[in-house]
Design a protein around this motif. Structure first.
Motif, PDB file in Angstrom:
ATOM      1  N   ARG A  95     136.202  12.423  38.887  1.00  0.00           N
ATOM      2  CA  ARG A  95     137.362  12.414  37.991  1.00  0.00           C
ATOM      3  C   ARG A  95     136.910  12.322  36.538  1.00  0.00           C
ATOM      4  N   TRP A  96     135.833  11.620  36.299  1.00  0.00           N
ATOM      5  CA  TRP A  96     135.241  11.587  34.966  1.00  0.00           C
ATOM      6  C   TRP A  96     133.763  11.238  35.080  1.00  0.00           C
ATOM      7  N   ASN A  97     133.027  11.686  34.100  1.00  0.00           N
ATOM      8  CA  ASN A  97     131.610  11.372  33.938  1.00  0.00           C
ATOM      9  C   ASN A  97     131.415  11.369  32.424  1.00  0.00           C
ATOM     10  N   PHE A  98     131.377  10.186  31.829  1.00  0.00           N
ATOM     11  CA  PHE A  98     131.449  10.086  30.378  1.00  0.00           C
ATOM     12  C   PHE A  98     130.441   9.090  29.843  1.00  0.00           C
ATOM     13  N   VAL A  99     129.724   9.532  28.825  1.00  0.00           N
ATOM     14  CA  VAL A  99     128.795   8.677  28.097  1.00  0.00           C
ATOM     15  C   VAL A  99     129.341   8.540  26.680  1.00  0.00           C
ATOM     16  N   HIS A 100     129.487   7.310  26.229  1.00  0.00           N
ATOM     17  CA  HIS A 100     129.975   7.064  24.870  1.00  0.00           C
ATOM     18  C   HIS A 100     129.050   7.781  23.878  1.00  0.00           C
ATOM     19  N   PRO A 101     129.599   8.358  22.821  1.00  0.00           N
ATOM     20  CA  PRO A 101     128.782   9.107  21.854  1.00  0.00           C
ATOM     21  C   PRO A 101     127.587   8.341  21.306  1.00  0.00           C
ATOM     22  N   ASP A 102     127.689   7.030  21.165  1.00  0.00           N
ATOM     23  CA  ASP A 102     126.569   6.242  20.641  1.00  0.00           C
ATOM     24  C   ASP A 102     125.384   6.175  21.600  1.00  0.00           C
ATOM     25  N   HIS A 103     125.572   6.634  22.843  1.00  0.00           N
ATOM     26  CA  HIS A 103     124.523   6.487  23.866  1.00  0.00           C
ATOM     27  C   HIS A 103     124.161   7.819  24.515  1.00  0.00           C
ATOM     28  N   ARG A 104     124.405   8.895  23.824  1.00  0.00           N
ATOM     29  CA  ARG A 104     124.142  10.212  24.413  1.00  0.00           C
ATOM     30  C   ARG A 104     122.680  10.632  24.335  1.00  0.00           C
ATOM     31  N   ARG A 105     121.892   9.963  23.576  1.00  0.00           N
ATOM     32  CA  ARG A 105     120.455  10.280  23.530  1.00  0.00           C
ATOM     33  C   ARG A 105     119.700   9.343  24.468  1.00  0.00           C
ATOM     34  N   THR A 106     120.295   9.138  25.643  1.00  0.00           N
ATOM     35  CA  THR A 106     119.727   8.282  26.685  1.00  0.00           C
ATOM     36  C   THR A 106     119.675   9.093  27.976  1.00  0.00           C
ATOM     37  N   THR A 107     119.282   8.440  29.047  1.00  0.00           N
ATOM     38  CA  THR A 107     119.310   9.081  30.369  1.00  0.00           C
ATOM     39  C   THR A 107     120.591   8.726  31.126  1.00  0.00           C
ATOM     40  N   HIS A 108     121.577   8.180  30.437  1.00  0.00           N
ATOM     41  CA  HIS A 108     122.798   7.729  31.100  1.00  0.00           C
ATOM     42  C   HIS A 108     123.476   8.840  31.917  1.00  0.00           C
ATOM     43  N   ALA A 109     123.644  10.023  31.352  1.00  0.00           N
ATOM     44  CA  ALA A 109     124.348  11.100  32.060  1.00  0.00           C
ATOM     45  C   ALA A 109     123.618  11.468  33.355  1.00  0.00           C
ATOM     46  N   LYS A 110     122.322  11.594  33.281  1.00  0.00           N
ATOM     47  CA  LYS A 110     121.526  11.912  34.471  1.00  0.00           C
ATOM     48  C   LYS A 110     121.648  10.794  35.515  1.00  0.00           C
ATOM     49  N   ARG A 111     121.612   9.549  35.053  1.00  0.00           N
ATOM     50  CA  ARG A 111     121.701   8.420  35.983  1.00  0.00           C
ATOM     51  C   ARG A 111     123.080   8.332  36.633  1.00  0.00           C
ATOM     52  N   LEU A 112     124.142   8.700  35.914  1.00  0.00           N
ATOM     53  CA  LEU A 112     125.473   8.723  36.527  1.00  0.00           C
ATOM     54  C   LEU A 112     125.540   9.759  37.647  1.00  0.00           C
ATOM     55  N   ILE A 113     124.922  10.914  37.443  1.00  0.00           N
ATOM     56  CA  ILE A 113     124.886  11.937  38.491  1.00  0.00           C
ATOM     57  C   ILE A 113     124.064  11.440  39.682  1.00  0.00           C
ATOM     58  N   GLU A 114     122.923  10.801  39.427  1.00  0.00           N
ATOM     59  CA  GLU A 114     122.113  10.234  40.513  1.00  0.00           C
ATOM     60  C   GLU A 114     122.919   9.212  41.311  1.00  0.00           C
ATOM     61  N   PHE A 115     123.673   8.375  40.596  1.00  0.00           N
ATOM     62  CA  PHE A 115     124.522   7.379  41.252  1.00  0.00           C
ATOM     63  C   PHE A 115     125.572   8.068  42.124  1.00  0.00           C
ATOM     64  N   ALA A 116     126.216   9.111  41.604  1.00  0.00           N
ATOM     65  CA  ALA A 116     127.238   9.832  42.365  1.00  0.00           C
ATOM     66  C   ALA A 116     126.649  10.417  43.646  1.00  0.00           C
ATOM     67  N   LYS A 117     125.457  10.974  43.552  1.00  0.00           N
ATOM     68  CA  LYS A 117     124.805  11.524  44.748  1.00  0.00           C
ATOM     69  C   LYS A 117     124.474  10.414  45.743  1.00  0.00           C
ATOM     70  N   TRP A 118     124.051   9.264  45.244  1.00  0.00           N
ATOM     71  CA  TRP A 118     123.757   8.119  46.108  1.00  0.00           C
ATOM     72  C   TRP A 118     125.026   7.639  46.818  1.00  0.00           C
ATOM     73  N   VAL A 119     126.138   7.543  46.074  1.00  0.00           N
ATOM     74  CA  VAL A 119     127.406   7.154  46.698  1.00  0.00           C
ATOM     75  C   VAL A 119     127.780   8.179  47.759  1.00  0.00           C
ATOM     76  N   SER A 120     127.646   9.457  47.453  1.00  0.00           N
ATOM     77  CA  SER A 120     127.949  10.518  48.405  1.00  0.00           C
ATOM     78  C   SER A 120     127.151  10.341  49.698  1.00  0.00           C
ATOM     79  N   ASP A 121     125.895  10.013  49.575  1.00  0.00           N
ATOM     80  CA  ASP A 121     125.024   9.841  50.741  1.00  0.00           C
ATOM     81  C   ASP A 121     125.318   8.569  51.519  1.00  0.00           C
ATOM     82  N   ASN A 122     125.885   7.550  50.863  1.00  0.00           N
ATOM     83  CA  ASN A 122     126.013   6.231  51.478  1.00  0.00           C
ATOM     84  C   ASN A 122     127.434   5.720  51.678  1.00  0.00           C
ATOM     85  N   ALA A 123     128.436   6.435  51.225  1.00  0.00           N
ATOM     86  CA  ALA A 123     129.812   5.941  51.290  1.00  0.00           C
ATOM     87  C   ALA A 123     130.351   5.884  52.710  1.00  0.00           C
TER      88      ALA A 123
END
Length: 170
Positions: A95-123
């Motif tokens: 429904r959303w995947n959002f990184v606050h503008p102050d934190h876009r030069r981080t790995t946050h977006a990639k880590r959110l996708i990794e988390f989503a895949k982990w939830v998909s595998d384990n839910a």
């Protein structure tokens, strides 16, 4: 991993599974997302009604992951579990995947996708297929490249009658 245990903090790739105690903070964070990227007027009651079953242990209809920093939530992903119109099989739908503008030069977006895949595998036993997409008029190609590196490319979104939004700052 039991993702439903209220006693323990569930975390994967630095992303924490949010709980009902996070509801107000997530709502405030999502107002920033809407300000930047919302296509329709935001209705606070509707948002709060949608968040509750995504955060609740009983009757859970989805999952919300958050990355926290010193000043609160820096990034979040929200996913619902529901079937498509032609099946009873559940899928996990972003429904959303959002990184606050102050934190876009981080790995946050990639880590959110990794988390989503982990939830998909384990839910659920055997997993639940994950569907993610990008609906944006800002930096769309860069977002598509990120998703293509992390996920299988299976489609695209298009619109009619949605005027591009002017660039906004949070």
């Amino acid at each position: 991993m039991n993702m439903h245990s209220p006693q323990q903090v569930v975390r994967f790739s630095g992303v924490e599974l949010a709980t009902l105690a996070d509801k107000e903070d997530i709502f405030r964070f999502l107002t920033g997302l809407h300000h930047e990227n919302g296509m329709f007027p935001m209705d606070g009651e509707t948002v709060m009604r949608a968040l509750h079953p995504m955060l609740s242990i009983e009757g859970r209809t989805g999952f919300i992951g958050v990355i926290r920093g010193a000043n609160g939530i820096e990034a979040s992903i929200g996913m619902t579990m529901e079937p498509w119109w032609y099946t009873r099989q559940l899928s996990l739908n972003e429904r959303w995947n959002f990184v606050h503008p102050d934190h876009r030069r981080t790995t946050h977006a990639k880590r959110l996708i990794e988390f989503a895949k982990w939830v998909s595998d384990n839910a659920a036993e055997g997993g639940i297929p994950l569907i993610m997409g990008i609906i944006s008029t800002e930096r769309t190609e860069a977002k598509v490249r990120l998703y293509k590196r992390q996920l299988d490319y299976v489609g695209a979104f298009f619109s009619h009658g949605l005027a591009p939004r002017p660039e906004r700052q949070i």
